[in-house]
Design an enzyme around this catalytic site. Structure first.
Site, PDB file in Angstrom:
ATOM      1  N   GLU A  31      -4.550   8.026  -2.844  1.00  0.00           N
ATOM      2  CA  GLU A  31      -5.063   6.756  -2.336  1.00  0.00           C
ATOM      3  C   GLU A  31      -5.401   5.792  -3.457  1.00  0.00           C
ATOM      4  O   GLU A  31      -5.319   4.571  -3.284  1.00  0.00           O
ATOM      5  CB  GLU A  31      -6.283   6.994  -1.442  1.00  0.00           C
ATOM      6  CG  GLU A  31      -5.958   7.602  -0.096  1.00  0.00           C
ATOM      7  CD  GLU A  31      -4.982   6.776   0.717  1.00  0.00           C
ATOM      8  OE1 GLU A  31      -5.038   5.531   0.641  1.00  0.00           O
ATOM      9  OE2 GLU A  31      -4.158   7.367   1.432  1.00  0.00           O
ATOM     10  N   HIS A  54       1.837   4.741  -2.748  1.00  0.00           N
ATOM     11  CA  HIS A  54       2.013   6.169  -2.488  1.00  0.00           C
ATOM     12  C   HIS A  54       3.380   6.645  -2.972  1.00  0.00           C
ATOM     13  O   HIS A  54       3.500   7.671  -3.651  1.00  0.00           O
ATOM     14  CB  HIS A  54       1.895   6.442  -0.987  1.00  0.00           C
ATOM     15  CG  HIS A  54       0.496   6.431  -0.456  1.00  0.00           C
ATOM     16  ND1 HIS A  54      -0.504   7.242  -0.954  1.00  0.00           N
ATOM     17  CD2 HIS A  54      -0.071   5.716   0.554  1.00  0.00           C
ATOM     18  CE1 HIS A  54      -1.623   7.027  -0.275  1.00  0.00           C
ATOM     19  NE2 HIS A  54      -1.388   6.102   0.633  1.00  0.00           N
ATOM     20  N   HIS A  96       0.844  -1.202   0.000  1.00  0.00           N
ATOM     21  CA  HIS A  96       0.000   0.000   0.000  1.00  0.00           C
ATOM     22  C   HIS A  96       0.882   1.256   0.000  1.00  0.00           C
ATOM     23  O   HIS A  96       0.694   2.165  -0.820  1.00  0.00           O
ATOM     24  CB  HIS A  96      -0.902  -0.013   1.229  1.00  0.00           C
ATOM     25  CG  HIS A  96      -1.747   1.200   1.399  1.00  0.00           C
ATOM     26  ND1 HIS A  96      -3.078   1.247   1.042  1.00  0.00           N
ATOM     27  CD2 HIS A  96      -1.463   2.437   1.903  1.00  0.00           C
ATOM     28  CE1 HIS A  96      -3.568   2.445   1.307  1.00  0.00           C
ATOM     29  NE2 HIS A  96      -2.606   3.191   1.842  1.00  0.00           N
ATOM     30  N   GLU A  97       1.845   1.302   0.908  1.00  0.00           N
ATOM     31  CA  GLU A  97       2.710   2.478   0.988  1.00  0.00           C
ATOM     32  C   GLU A  97       3.592   2.596  -0.252  1.00  0.00           C
ATOM     33  O   GLU A  97       3.922   3.708  -0.687  1.00  0.00           O
ATOM     34  CB  GLU A  97       3.564   2.420   2.256  1.00  0.00           C
ATOM     35  CG  GLU A  97       2.758   2.471   3.558  1.00  0.00           C
ATOM     36  CD  GLU A  97       1.819   3.664   3.651  1.00  0.00           C
ATOM     37  OE1 GLU A  97       2.132   4.724   3.071  1.00  0.00           O
ATOM     38  OE2 GLU A  97       0.763   3.525   4.300  1.00  0.00           O
TER      39      GLU A  97
END
Length: 510
Positions: free
Chosen positions: A301, A275, A271-272
């Site tokens: 997001e 980003h 997930h990170e």
């Protein structure tokens, strides 16, 4: 480009260049604050908070004063009078928006919010570790009050929560956001109920046991390398709450490890990565200008949720990555790719933690936070009542009740930063991710096949070309339209989860 004179005699193109140069200084002060904030959450000694709060407060005041300057207003007026191309007009639009919000907020309030947030971060970390909401309560109460003041200064006639929401998503209305959240609830709530009543529940124990944190970190690094993280411009560290910080030259990710749940750290790391990958994909030459900055949090997001869910939770990913897992953890040698896939997508009946939630119930976690912080900002909920209200809503929406505040209202870092209005962007991003991924697949063909082969280059390139390269050139809806050819809609997301979880759980509604 034609040269036009402004009212004070400054030539408009010259004014544009001077405006951009001023903005670069402003942006670099903000980026320096970001590094100090990263350090506070990752490496700073525990006793450093008093000095760090002053440092961040001072930088926030400098940032505010550089933007809240009458000369910036004059330069904006002069630049707007020129014949600007599309990119230049977008730069002026974005600086104008920031300027008009900034000039309405007193410097003293900006400093106080920054200092209070810095102190609140340490208080939150201690309160969470001690399961002591009362220790955090006065900081949260003060931040709620300060943010109400902030919203009042910006627009005294508007819903204060909407004003705060616009800090994170300025180009999607709160009304449209609520419509999307309602649409998600309408699809997800009955789907979750049907899953819980399903005759083919997923009860895999593929990753039960104890998984060493250091070994998990090595696995996380392997995953980051696999999906294409640029280690020359990034790093991986641990923090109490996973986050990403940085620019196109330095985008750092953090995660955390639970020795009883290796999937949580793996999915949060991917997930990170999403980003960081967005930050690293922004154009180098536009650094410290709006064209070199991410298009707000819904789009941000969308990148993290795309990599976490559409790639990292796919069956194809587990067919690719499982051999790496078993090499790192020999105890997982008997696990099949199907079992790993099911484990990564199991819809839990008892998960209290948002960042560890499954892909469906995740959005009910967001709805709960959205409703609570709206009530806090409107004054309909007292800070002292947050724990009970939180627990009641978890029981109502998810059928579970936290035993501790550490697993309840203290689990998220966002309120310690004063980030009210942030949470809805998580669900907006998930919806956007599905729409972007669908469009990428329509153009590139079967992305699962590429994932099985460990080939992420074409997906990277598609995201660079259709999202990253534009920075803030387009408003949110326009960027989605540019990338997909369609208006922003939840249809791709609801189709995606209906098909995926219908197959996993053999649902009648699929």
């Amino acid at each position: 480009m034609a040269t036009e004179a402004s009212t004070d005699g400054t030539e408009a193109p010259d004014a544009y260049e001077e405006l951009v140069e001023r903005y670069r200084r402003i942006a670099n002060v903000g980026n320096a604050s970001g590094i100090l904030s990263w350090d506070q959450q990752v490496m700073m000694p525990e006793g450093g908070t008093p000095a760090r709060s002053q440092q961040l407060s001072a930088l926030s005041a400098v940032h505010h004063d550089l933007l809240d300057d009458v000369e910036v207003g004059d330069l904006l007026d002069a630049a707007e009078s020129a014949e600007l191309d599309e990119e230049q007009a977008a730069v002026v639009r974005e600086i104008r928006r920031s300027y008009e919000r900034e000039v309405r907020v007193p410097t003293e309030l900006v400093e106080e919010i920054s200092a209070t947030s810095s102190e609140a971060l340490s208080a939150w970390e201690e309160a969470r570790a001690a399961d002591d909401f009362e220790a955090f309560e006065p900081y949260l109460e003060k931040l709620v009050d300060l943010k109400r003041q902030y919203a009042e200064h910006i627009d005294p006639d508007a819903d204060p929560y909407e004003v705060l929401f616009q800090d994170y998503e300025p180009y999607l209305s709160l009304e449209r956001t609520e419509e999307i959240l309602d649409e998600l609830k309408g699809v997800l709530v009955p789907m979750i109920e049907e899953i819980r009543e399903s005759e083919t529940p997923i009860t895999t124990t593929a990753f039960e046991g104890t998984w060493d944190a250091e070994e998990q970190e090595e696995l996380a690094r392997e995953a980051l390398t696999l999906v294409g993280y640029d280690w020359d411009r990034g790093r991986l560290d641990t923090s109490s709450h996973p986050f990403t910080s940085g620019t196109q030259f330095d985008a750092r990710v953090t995660t955390r490890f639970d020795e009883s749940d290796p999937l949580a750290s793996l999915t949060s790391t991917i997930h990170e990565f999403g980003h960081a990958n967005y930050q690293l994909g922004l154009p180098d030459e536009a650094y410290a200008t709006p064209l070199g900055e991410a298009r707000d949090l819904s789009v941000h997001e969308s990148q993290s949720r795309l990599w976490e869910n559409h790639v990292g939770r796919s069956k194809a990913f587990w067919e690719l990555f499982l051999p790496t897992v078993t090499e790192q953890f020999p105890d997982a040698e008997g696990v099949t790719a199907e079992e790993a896939y099911e484990s990564a997508n199991q819809v839990y009946e008892d998960n209290l933690i948002r960042v560890e939630a499954d892909e469906l119930t995740y959005h009910l976690h967001i709805v709960i936070r959205f409703e609570i912080e709206r009530a806090l900002i409107s004054g309909d909920l007292d800070v002292s009542d947050v724990p009970e209200t939180w627990n009641d809503k978890y029981e109502e929406y998810l059928g579970i009740r936290p035993d501790t505040d550490a697993d309840g209202c203290l689990q998220d870092i966002h309120w310690s930063h004063g980030n009210f209005g942030y949470f809805p962007t998580y669900s907006l991003g998930s919806v956007m991710a599905a729409q972007l991924y669908e469009s990428a697949e329509e153009e590139l063909g079967d992305l699962d096949e590429r994932t099985r082969d460990g080939d992420f280059a074409e997906l990277h390139e598609w995201l660079r070309e259709n999202v990253h390269q534009y920075g803030k050139r387009y408003e949110t809806g326009d960027l989605v339209r540019e990338a997909t050819g369609e208006e922003f809609t939840a249809e791709a997301f609801t189709d995606y989860v209906t098909e995926k979880y219908g197959d996993l759980y053999d649902l009648d509604s699929a």
